[in-house]
Each structure stands twice: as structure tokens, then as C-alpha cells.
Design an enzyme around this catalytic site. Structure first.
Site, PDB file in Angstrom:
ATOM      1  N   TYR A 133       0.946  -1.248  -0.121  1.00  0.00           N
ATOM      2  CA  TYR A 133      -0.057  -0.028   0.099  1.00  0.00           C
ATOM      3  C   TYR A 133       0.943   1.202   0.121  1.00  0.00           C
ATOM      4  O   TYR A 133       1.622   1.692   1.208  1.00  0.00           O
ATOM      5  CB  TYR A 133      -0.973  -0.014   1.193  1.00  0.00           C
ATOM      6  CG  TYR A 133      -1.759   1.149   1.589  1.00  0.00           C
ATOM      7  CD1 TYR A 133      -2.189   1.825   0.139  1.00  0.00           C
ATOM      8  CD2 TYR A 133      -2.633   1.266   2.300  1.00  0.00           C
ATOM      9  CE1 TYR A 133      -3.191   3.091   0.385  1.00  0.00           C
ATOM     10  CE2 TYR A 133      -3.725   2.078   2.532  1.00  0.00           C
ATOM     11  CZ  TYR A 133      -3.982   2.899   1.508  1.00  0.00           C
ATOM     12  OH  TYR A 133      -4.720   4.114   1.450  1.00  0.00           O
ATOM     13  N   LYS A 162      -1.432  -1.394  -3.942  1.00  0.00           N
ATOM     14  CA  LYS A 162      -2.583  -0.396  -3.655  1.00  0.00           C
ATOM     15  C   LYS A 162      -1.915   0.780  -4.060  1.00  0.00           C
ATOM     16  O   LYS A 162      -1.033   1.454  -3.194  1.00  0.00           O
ATOM     17  CB  LYS A 162      -3.470  -0.508  -2.544  1.00  0.00           C
ATOM     18  CG  LYS A 162      -4.366   0.622  -2.668  1.00  0.00           C
ATOM     19  CD  LYS A 162      -4.985   0.593  -1.231  1.00  0.00           C
ATOM     20  CE  LYS A 162      -6.178   1.754  -0.960  1.00  0.00           C
ATOM     21  NZ  LYS A 162      -6.849   1.962   0.317  1.00  0.00           N
TER      22      LYS A 162
END
Length: 293
Positions: A133, A162
């Protein structure tokens, strides 16, 4: 394969501030029924910074129970403490999650070598697929495509990202360093259309908490090449994407969900409910999207 509209799930609280398990179970069931293709509990949107470790683990466990294999569960498992991140990922694996979402360490600002070592330690400690992330606005550091590429090539279970950099060109850059099979998911709803045009395969979405069916249809349109429908849905959703982030954090999403009767409009300090002026703009955006009359 993680693909389409994955919801960064809110964590409902009772008016007392306790985790509202009954509301959460119903909320996850609703998400699945509306076409959400993946569930991401206890990320930023799930108010993970204000959950105790016991609460964190319990929310993950409940989400996995409700999903029951109907959609992949990508458990939030990040920390700026490497040993703590390892523990959270190992719990997610033990609980039966399908993957783990591990944020770049925030506040302590590691170098690129430090980022590599952090994710390497996590990857060595689990067999779970790991989604990096990368969110520079919150972590204050940015994992470069070259560092991500090293991790992707060195560890088979580091499978995707992400990406919340807001730089859609990163999709192409990361495809070159990480390989064409590296899973790239947008971390920003408003730019997800451009992200997918560069080769992304979905979005870990905040807006899909509120409009799961529309977000799922939008992702399906972009990924199937239906540009007419994708643009129509983008225009329908864009005011909502913007309105729920007029104030930081998950406040906007929780207000909108309270309008739909899905959760109480309760947050944990230091987050607070939205101002009346913001609420009015969210109401207008929900009407524009056709979610309320």
C-alpha cells in the site's frame, strides 16, 4: 485474482464507541450482494489507527466468517513497526485471509533500502500474498517503482500494489519494473478511470462503501472496454468521490452510510463527524448518483 471493485470497509461503531459487530456483518453481506469483488477490512478507512490489536484481529475474523469464500478478503496488516506488521500478517494468514494489505511505514520515514527491508521481512514471515500500500500523502514516503520491482522479483508472494500516489503514469512504470502480472489497484476513486486505462485492474475503493453496485458496474465497464458506460458512471460518481473527501478520513463515508441506514455516524477520536456544510454537499452528491431522493 484481485480485480474490480474492492471495498476498503468502514468499521461500524455503536453510539457507545464499541465495535458494532451486528452492523458490520450486515454491511459485509450487503456489499457482497451489491457486487463488490473484494473486501478490505481494517485499513485506513476502517479506522485501524484507533482499533486495539484485539479489535483489529476480531474485525478481520468476522469479515472472513461472513465472506465465507464468496469474495477474497485482503486484511489490513500494516504498521510502521516491522515486527508488529509481521505479527498482523501472520494473524491474517492464520485466520484465513486471502491476502494482506501492508502499508509503507509512516511517520518514521525510512529510505528506499529501509522500505525494501521492511517488506522483505514481512514476505519472509508468511505465505500470504502481499499487496503493498503506497500512499505518500499519509506515509510521507513514496516507494519508487525500482524498489517495488526488486521486491516483486525477489519475493513471489509480493504480488501487487494499492497505489494512492495520484500519479496514473506509475501504473506503466510499475508494470515495467514489476512485470505485467503484478496486480495494480488504484487507491483513489476519482482517478481510477485513468488508472485502469494505464493497465490497472481495479480499485480499493472508499466510495464503494456507499455505492457498491455503481462502483462494481464502473469497474466492470472499464475492464471490459465499455468506455461509454464507464464515462457515464464516472460522471455519476465523481461528485460523490469528491464530496466524501471534503473532510479528512472516513468521516464523509460514515455520514453517507448513516443516511442509508447502514451504520451509525460514529467515529473514534480524533476523527469527528462532518460539518453541516459538508453534509449538505454529500447529500447533493448522493442525490446526483441516485442513491437518495
Amino acid at each position: 485474482m484481485l480485480r474490480g471493485s474492492l471495498t476498503a470497509l468502514v468499521t461500524p461503531f455503536e453510539k457507545s464507541g464499541r465495535f458494532d459487530e451486528k452492523a458490520f456483518r450486515a454491511f459485509v453481506e450487503w456489499q457482497l450482494g451489491e457486487g463488490t469483488t473484494g473486501l478490505v477490512p481494517v485499513g485506513t478507512t476502517g479506522e485501524s489507527p484507533t482499533l486495539s490489536h484485539d479489535e483489529h484481529r476480531h474485525v478481520v475474523k468476522v469479515c472472513i466468517e461472513v465472506a465465507n469464500g464468496r469474495a477474497p478478503v485482503v486484511a489490513g496488516a500494516g504498521s510502521n513497526n516491522t515486527a508488529e506488521a509481521v505479527g498482523l500478517v501472520q494473524y491474517a494468514e492464520k485466520a484465513g485471509a486471502d491476502a494482506a494489505l501492508v502499508v509503507t511505514p509512516y511517520y518514521n520515514k525510512p529510505t528506499q533500502r529501509g522500505l525494501y527491508e521492511h517488506f522483505a521481512a514481512v514476505a519472509r514471515a508468511t505465505k500470504l500474498p502481499i499487496i503493498i500500500y503506497n500512499i505518500p500523502p499519509r506515509s510521507v514516503i513514496d516507494m519508487m517503482p525500482e524498489t517495488m520491482g526488486r521486491l516483486a522479483h525477489d519475493f513471489k508472494n509480493i504480488v501487487g500494489v494499492k497505489d494512492a500516489t495520484g500519479k496514473v503514469e506509475r501504473v506503466s512504470e510499475q508494470r515495467m519494473t514489476c512485470g505485467k502480472d503484478f496486480i495494480q489497484l488504484s487507491g483513489e476513486d476519482a482517478s481510477a478511470l485513468g488508472f485502469n486505462a494505464h493497465g490497472g485492474v481495479g480499485c480499493i475503493s472508499v466510495t464503494s462503501n456507499v455505492a457498491p453496485r455503481l462502483c462494481a458496474e464502473f469497474q466492470e465497464a472499464t475492464l471490459s472496454g465499455d468506455s461509454v458506460k464507464a464515462l457515464e458512471l464516472q460522471d455519476r460518481l465523481l461528485p460523490l468521490h469528491k464530496a466524501i473527501f471534503l473532510e479528512p478520513g472516513v468521516s464523509g463515508a460514515k455520514y453517507a452510510l448513516s443516511k442509508l441506514g447502514k451504520v451509525e455516524n460514529v467515529l473514534r477520536s480524533p476523527l469527528v463527524t462532518v460539518e453541516e456544510s459538508t453534509a449538505a454537499k454529500i447529500d447533493a452528491a448522493m442525490k446526483h448518483a441516485g442513491l437518495i431522493n
